[in-house]
Design a protein around this motif. Structure first.
Motif, short mmCIF file in Angstrom:
data_model
loop_
_atom_site.label_atom_id
_atom_site.label_comp_id
_atom_site.label_asym_id
_atom_site.label_seq_id
_atom_site.Cartn_x
_atom_site.Cartn_y
_atom_site.Cartn_z
N ALA A 162 15.57 5.39 -4.03
CA ALA A 162 16.11 4.64 -2.89
C ALA A 162 15.08 4.53 -1.78
O ALA A 162 14.95 3.49 -1.12
CB ALA A 162 17.38 5.33 -2.37
N ARG A 165 12.59 1.91 -2.62
CA ARG A 165 13.16 0.56 -2.45
C ARG A 165 13.48 0.25 -0.99
O ARG A 165 14.07 -0.78 -0.68
CB ARG A 165 14.44 0.42 -3.30
N GLU A 167 15.65 1.68 0.95
CA GLU A 167 17.10 1.66 1.14
C GLU A 167 17.60 2.83 1.97
O GLU A 167 18.81 2.98 2.14
CB GLU A 167 17.79 1.65 -0.23
#
Length: 302
Positions: A162, A165, A167
């Motif tokens: 995550a 990415r 995120e």
């Protein structure tokens, strides 16, 4: 992965209820379970292979069990801090703690002072729990705020992915020199190493892309309080960008800030948001502004 997915911890095992699984042509229930773990749970292939090799995946009726919580010993020496560490959030998968000013996230071999890693290790040593959390991101030594840890390999692999990415959301507040224009909303400037100073970074055409979003909260006669949201996570990103824009952080001598009112950069992680590695639920963890900032803001207003 389903945002409603939940599981029950039973000792070293996580028990899941996947329901009736469609059988593959071979009719193999274990193969069907592996397909569910990959497609629904989002079990990282690396961890799946490890669990299979260690017989850490079990089917029992309609229950599917994964050995996600084996006992682990931290690589860091447990060291208790002068003041108790503030835990902002904790469950079986994640830990978020407040990192105080002047505490490093992990040892660098140059100091015997307790780092956040040593202090976190001490928490579980004191509890008698065999847990070895690993940090997912870092904060500078003199930046305070929340730091996210993964408490097992499953959570670490999911949260690392995550993070890669972009995120995991991080919002900061800073006190900077100069009156920031409300029109300054974003700084999109690449950041690279400063070849003249090994500790510094600088805006450089050959650097990595770096994007910082800016919101003016308060304006003082010669300073500003701003909220900053990172779209990327380069080393010293906020400090470099604000200095480049002409608004160095108060106390940040490395990037042109005055230390008259503060001996370190006035930068604090206000909140951290991330999807829970098991349930997918978005968690937002807040960390109150430093108490010392109240007096500092009064000085700046005067």
């Amino acid at each position: 992965m389903s945002s409603q997915l939940t599981g029950q911890r039973r000792g070293e095992w996580l028990e899941l209820m996947p329901g009736k699984l469609p059988l593959p042509a071979s009719g193999d229930r274990f193969e069907a379970a592996l397909g569910w773990l990959e497609g629904v749970l989002g079990l990282p292939p690396k961890l799946q292979r490890m669990l299979e090799a260690e017989q850490g995946i079990k089917l029992a009726g309609d229950r599917l069990r994964l050995r996600l919580f084996p006992p682990r010993t931290s690589q860091y020496e447990p060291m208790l801090p002068e003041f108790p560490l503030q835990i902002l959030y904790e469950d079986d998968f994640c830990l978020v703690v407040h990192k105080p000013v002047g505490v490093k996230v992990h040892p660098d071999g140059q100091s015997r002072q307790p780092t956040l890693a040593n202090i976190v290790a001490a928490i579980y040593s004191e509890r008698g729990e065999h847990v070895a959390p690993e940090h997912i991101h870092r904060l500078d030594e003199f930046t305070s705020g929340p730091v996210l840890y993964a408490k097992n390999t499953y959570a670490q692999l999911k949260l690392d992915a995550a993070m890669a990415r972009k995120e995991i959301g991080r919002v900061y507040v800073a006190l900077v020199q100069g009156t920031v224009s409300p029109a300054l909303r974003v700084i999109d400037q690449p950041i690279g190493k400063d070849r003249h100073h090994k500790s510094r970074r600088r805006v450089s055409p050959t650097g990595q892309r770096a994007v910082t979003h800016i919101e003016l909260i308060e304006a003082y006669p010669a300073a500003s309080l701003v909220r900053l949201t990172l779209e990327t996570g380069r080393t010293h990103q906020i400090r470099v960008h604000m200095s480049h824009a002409g608004y160095p952080l108060i106390g940040d001598a490395l990037y042109g800030g005055s230390t008259k009112l503060l001996s370190h950069q006035a930068l604090h992680g206000e909140s951290l948001s991330f999807a829970h590695p098991l349930t997918g639920e978005t968690l937002s963890v807040s960390d109150p502004w430093p108490a010392s900032w109240e007096a500092l803001r009064e000085q700046l207003q005067g």
